[in-house]
Design a protein around this motif. Structure first.
Motif, PDB file in Angstrom:
ATOM      1  N   ALA A 166      28.767  38.540  -0.939  1.00 41.12           N
ATOM      2  CA  ALA A 166      28.406  39.937  -0.669  1.00 41.12           C
ATOM      3  C   ALA A 166      27.186  40.025   0.247  1.00 41.12           C
TER       4      ALA A 166
ATOM      5  N   TYR B  86      18.028  43.376  -7.898  1.00 44.64           N
ATOM      6  CA  TYR B  86      18.697  44.187  -6.884  1.00 44.64           C
ATOM      7  C   TYR B  86      19.266  45.451  -7.523  1.00 44.64           C
TER       8      TYR B  86
ATOM      9  N   TRP C  27      22.351  47.788  -7.515  1.00 49.22           N
ATOM     10  CA  TRP C  27      23.744  47.552  -7.139  1.00 49.22           C
ATOM     11  C   TRP C  27      24.635  48.461  -7.969  1.00 49.22           C
ATOM     12  N   THR C  28      25.935  48.260  -7.884  1.00 48.34           N
ATOM     13  CA  THR C  28      26.854  48.930  -8.794  1.00 48.34           C
ATOM     14  C   THR C  28      27.757  47.883  -9.436  1.00 48.34           C
TER      15      THR C  28
ATOM     16  N   LEU D 272      31.228  43.292 -10.125  1.00 51.15           N
ATOM     17  CA  LEU D 272      30.360  43.909  -9.137  1.00 51.15           C
ATOM     18  C   LEU D 272      31.158  44.680  -8.092  1.00 51.15           C
ATOM     19  N   ALA D 273      30.492  45.617  -7.431  1.00 51.97           N
ATOM     20  CA  ALA D 273      31.140  46.464  -6.434  1.00 51.97           C
ATOM     21  C   ALA D 273      31.883  45.611  -5.413  1.00 51.97           C
TER      22      ALA D 273
ATOM     23  N   VAL E 134      20.977  44.088 -11.013  1.00 49.79           N
ATOM     24  CA  VAL E 134      21.493  42.720 -10.954  1.00 49.79           C
ATOM     25  C   VAL E 134      20.313  41.777 -10.796  1.00 49.79           C
TER      26      VAL E 134
ATOM     27  N   GLU F  33      27.455  54.714  -3.937  1.00 51.76           N
ATOM     28  CA  GLU F  33      26.574  53.541  -3.931  1.00 51.76           C
ATOM     29  C   GLU F  33      25.146  53.904  -3.545  1.00 51.76           C
TER      30      GLU F  33
ATOM     31  N   VAL G 101      23.321  41.375 -15.636  1.00 50.11           N
ATOM     32  CA  VAL G 101      23.788  42.636 -15.052  1.00 50.11           C
ATOM     33  C   VAL G 101      23.563  43.722 -16.087  1.00 50.11           C
TER      34      VAL G 101
ATOM     35  N   TRP H  41      28.867  37.591  -5.745  1.00 53.00           N
ATOM     36  CA  TRP H  41      27.543  37.861  -5.172  1.00 53.00           C
ATOM     37  C   TRP H  41      27.291  36.985  -3.949  1.00 53.00           C
TER      38      TRP H  41
ATOM     39  N   ARG I 225      21.908  53.384  -5.998  1.00 58.74           N
ATOM     40  CA  ARG I 225      20.709  52.629  -5.640  1.00 58.74           C
ATOM     41  C   ARG I 225      19.452  53.447  -5.913  1.00 58.74           C
TER      42      ARG I 225
ATOM     43  N   HIS J 246      24.193  41.553   0.150  1.00 62.15           N
ATOM     44  CA  HIS J 246      23.412  42.264  -0.863  1.00 62.15           C
ATOM     45  C   HIS J 246      22.012  42.646  -0.414  1.00 62.15           C
TER      46      HIS J 246
END
Length: 314
Positions: free
Chosen positions: A304, A251, A253-254, A90-91, A262, A173, A272, A301, A177, A306
């Motif tokens: 993060a 979510y 996300w990247t 994840l980012a 995610v 990002e 993912v 996660w 999104r 988020h």
């Protein structure tokens, strides 16, 4: 001779680079961590005072450990249940490594990590060291015990194998999104037409459940087939609650630099889905739902920021 604090610090300063190399070579964060730890044990056992260029020595040891692992991994993947896909990061995960150039960002994208499975171990090593870390061919030749000319030839061959004719669209990002939100709105609209419009004609969708979570091994192909599959995937239902022990929150996300969906249940990442985006539209969906390959994502996660899940996504 026991390691001094300075020698340990020297290794720890190299650890992030070593982990990023190992992850690109192996496609697995867990295996990358193991390879780096084994490299430390080799460093611990070596006469480090006689090593003239520690960074080069560590890279050589790590790369050869990864080459051995890749050889055995190929045999294991022949008995793997379903489709094998890399472990997504994840980012913000430091194992993603350098991202200053387009080549570095491309080398860790989920699409390229998947395509690198086509390469022989030596091809993969040359490609990663040159493309992602800008090692000169002279140094790569020393690491792999080959000639500089051979390194150049292997690199050009590997790059040709990885290239798939599609032009990947780089997104930040915020753009990622928006892409995910637009995709989810179409996927949950109750109609396939809005979703088909976002996809390329030759779009594919593949998943990796590792035999632990249902995932179709054979790819869905074509815009209509993929749209129908995704419409069913994102349709709310009690089956999802039973499968995951609760209704997943979704979510935008990247992951690996790609737009990603995610899915999370009680703080645990249960899926993912990485979207491969081209100027023509979304050309691939690659979903990782094998829980063994989501443990690092779950840990990351938890740390993060988020935000809130997307409303009415599932």
């Amino acid at each position: 001779m026991p390691l001094t604090a300075n020698h340990v610090d020297r290794f720890e300063a190299s650890r992030p680079r070593l982990e990023a190399i190992a992850y690109r070579l192996l496609g697995s964060a867990t295996e990358a961590e193991d390879a780096v730890q084994e490299t430390f044990l080799r460093w611990q056992a070596a006469d480090v005072g006689r090593i003239e260029v520690p960074e080069a020595w560590l890279t050589k040891v790590l790369t050869n450990l990864c080459l051995n692992e890749l050889t055995s991994a190929r045999a294991r993947r022949e008995t793997y249940v379903g489709r094998w896909l890399p472990e997504p990061l994840l980012a913000g995960d430091p194992m993603l490594g350098p991202a200053d150039t387009a080549e570095q960002r491309e080398s860790v994208s989920y699409a390229v990590l998947t395509l690198m499975e086509r390469l022989a171990p030596n091809e993969r090593a040359v490609y990663v060291l040159r493309e992602a870390f800008d090692y000169p061919h002279r140094e790569i030749a020393d690491i792999l015990d080959i000639s500089e000319a051979a390194s150049q030839q292997i690199f050009h061959r590997a790059k040709k194998h990885v290239a798939d004719g599609k032009v990947r669209t780089e997104v930040d990002e915020a753009a990622a999104r928006r892409i995910v939100e637009e995709f989810l709105a179409a996927a949950t609209s109750g109609q396939t037409e809005p979703l088909v419009r976002l996809l390329t004609k030759d779009v594919i969708s593949v998943g990796d459940g590792g035999g632990k979570v249902p995932a179709r091994a054979k790819a869905f192909e074509g815009a209509v087939a993929v749209a129908r599959f995704l419409w069913g995937l994102f349709k709310p239902g009690e089956a999802k609650r039973a499968l995951y022990g609760g209704m997943p929150e979704v979510y935008a996300w990247t992951a690996n630099g790609d737009p990603a969906v995610v899915a999370v249940v009680d703080g645990r990442v249960v899926g993912v889905m990485c979207l491969e985006v081209t100027p023509e539209g979304i050309t691939a969906f690659r979903s990782q739902v094998n829980p063994d390959k989501l443990e690092r994502a779950t840990a990351h996660w938890a740390a993060a920021d988020h935000g809130e899940p997307l409303p009415n996504a599932l």
